[in-house]
Design a protein around this motif. Structure first.
Motif, short mmCIF file in Angstrom:
data_model
loop_
_atom_site.label_atom_id
_atom_site.label_comp_id
_atom_site.label_asym_id
_atom_site.label_seq_id
_atom_site.Cartn_x
_atom_site.Cartn_y
_atom_site.Cartn_z
N ALA A 95 0.77 -1.10 -0.41
CA ALA A 95 0.32 -0.10 -0.20
C ALA A 95 1.00 1.36 -0.29
N ASP A 96 2.23 1.17 0.36
CA ASP A 96 2.99 2.44 1.23
C ASP A 96 3.91 2.44 -0.55
N GLU A 97 3.98 1.51 -0.74
CA GLU A 97 4.64 1.67 -2.38
C GLU A 97 3.66 2.11 -3.42
N ARG A 98 2.32 1.87 -3.86
CA ARG A 98 1.72 2.58 -4.02
C ARG A 98 0.97 3.40 -4.17
N ARG A 99 1.04 3.84 -2.92
CA ARG A 99 0.57 5.41 -1.99
C ARG A 99 1.74 6.40 -2.98
N MET A 100 3.37 5.69 -3.13
CA MET A 100 4.21 6.70 -3.56
C MET A 100 4.09 6.76 -4.99
N GLN A 101 3.54 5.41 -5.93
CA GLN A 101 3.49 5.35 -7.22
C GLN A 101 2.67 6.55 -7.61
N LEU A 102 1.37 6.92 -7.46
CA LEU A 102 -0.14 7.00 -7.09
C LEU A 102 1.02 8.88 -6.64
N VAL A 103 2.04 8.89 -5.93
CA VAL A 103 1.79 10.50 -5.73
C VAL A 103 2.79 11.45 -6.97
N ALA A 104 3.60 10.38 -6.82
CA ALA A 104 4.77 10.68 -8.78
C ALA A 104 3.64 10.71 -10.41
N ALA A 105 2.67 10.10 -9.71
CA ALA A 105 2.39 10.04 -11.21
C ALA A 105 1.53 11.39 -10.91
N LEU A 106 1.33 11.49 -9.98
CA LEU A 106 0.16 13.14 -9.89
C LEU A 106 1.24 13.87 -10.57
N GLN A 107 2.62 13.97 -9.69
CA GLN A 107 3.24 15.17 -9.95
C GLN A 107 3.77 15.56 -11.19
N GLN A 108 3.27 13.99 -11.88
CA GLN A 108 3.96 14.36 -12.93
C GLN A 108 3.26 14.86 -14.63
N SER A 109 1.42 14.02 -14.05
CA SER A 109 0.43 14.15 -14.75
C SER A 109 0.28 15.50 -14.72
N ASN A 110 -0.76 16.89 -15.34
CA ASN A 110 -0.84 17.85 -15.60
C ASN A 110 -3.04 17.44 -14.76
N GLU A 111 -3.26 19.04 -14.68
CA GLU A 111 -4.50 19.04 -14.16
C GLU A 111 -5.86 17.59 -15.29
N ASP A 112 -6.02 17.57 -16.47
CA ASP A 112 -7.00 16.78 -16.79
C ASP A 112 -7.21 15.48 -16.71
N SER A 113 -5.56 14.72 -17.03
CA SER A 113 -5.16 13.86 -16.98
C SER A 113 -5.14 13.14 -15.27
N SER A 114 -5.24 14.06 -14.39
CA SER A 114 -5.06 12.92 -13.10
C SER A 114 -5.88 12.15 -12.73
N ASP A 115 -7.33 12.20 -13.66
CA ASP A 115 -8.40 11.76 -13.48
C ASP A 115 -8.64 10.87 -13.99
N TRP A 116 -7.76 9.97 -14.81
CA TRP A 116 -7.53 9.46 -15.31
C TRP A 116 -6.22 8.44 -14.75
N VAL A 117 -5.46 9.35 -14.15
CA VAL A 117 -4.60 8.34 -13.29
C VAL A 117 -4.89 7.69 -11.85
N LEU A 118 -5.52 8.55 -11.54
CA LEU A 118 -5.67 8.29 -10.07
C LEU A 118 -7.01 7.42 -9.61
N LEU A 119 -6.92 6.06 -9.35
CA LEU A 119 -8.02 5.35 -9.08
C LEU A 119 -8.50 5.69 -7.51
N ASN A 120 -9.68 6.42 -7.98
CA ASN A 120 -9.75 6.82 -6.51
C ASN A 120 -11.00 5.49 -5.93
N VAL A 121 -10.68 5.97 -4.62
CA VAL A 121 -11.53 4.72 -3.99
C VAL A 121 -12.87 5.65 -3.06
#
Length: 162
Positions: A30-56
């Motif tokens: 869970a910690d590794e996955r959270r770090m990956q998601l944080v990194a992906a959010l930082q790299q992506s822009n506002e529009d694509s963040s909805d597609w990258v982030l899996l919401n719970v």
């Protein structure tokens, strides 16, 4: 009392080492996955963040609201793109109409000049080089620098009898 507390706090499985190991692995994943998601959010822009982030979501209504909001955002982008397409098509249509009008006007002007040349040609003296229009056309040269035709100078050939 402490011994009883240690046994009760974890329940029946308090001393189960396999279960503790499994919890550690899950937490690490869970910690590794959270770090990956944080990194992906930082790299992506506002529009694509909805597609990258899996919401719970806590409830189905919350998920429906979030997806409805995303759908509305995408529909707004679609409407903007359709408006852009319509604007470009109308602009293209106006340019096309303008070009066709210009072509028609130039064809009429060409026809007028052709008719004028046909009428005037009979008035040109026979001993002038302008009496033969085909010869003038062959001798004329288009100049790219000035953007106009260079036509031969009119010459009158006088023949003298001895």
């Amino acid at each position: 009392l402490q011994m009883l507390e240690r046994q009760v706090v974890g329940g029946e499985q308090a001393k189960n080492k396999d279960l503790k190991e499994k919890h550690k692995r899950r937490k690490k994943y869970a910690d590794e996955r959270r770090m990956q998601l944080v990194a992906a959010l930082q790299q992506s822009n506002e529009d694509s963040s909805d597609w990258v982030l899996l919401n719970v979501y806590d409830s189905i209504q919350e998920e429906v609201r979030a997806k409805t909001k995303l759908l509305e955002k995408m529909q707004e982008k679609l409407r903007a793109a359709e408006t852009e397409i319509k604007d470009l098509q109308s602009e293209f249509e106006l340019e096309k109409i303008d070009y066709l009008g210009t072509i028609r006007r130039l064809e009429r002007d060409l026809l007028l000049f052709q008719q004028l040349l046909d009428q005037v040609q009979s008035l040109v003296r026979r001993d002038c080089n302008y009496s033969n229009l085909e010869k003038i056309k062959r001798e004329s040269v288009w100049d790219e620098e000035t953007g106009c035709w260079k036509i031969p100078e009119p010459v009158v050939q006088k023949t003298r009898l001895p």
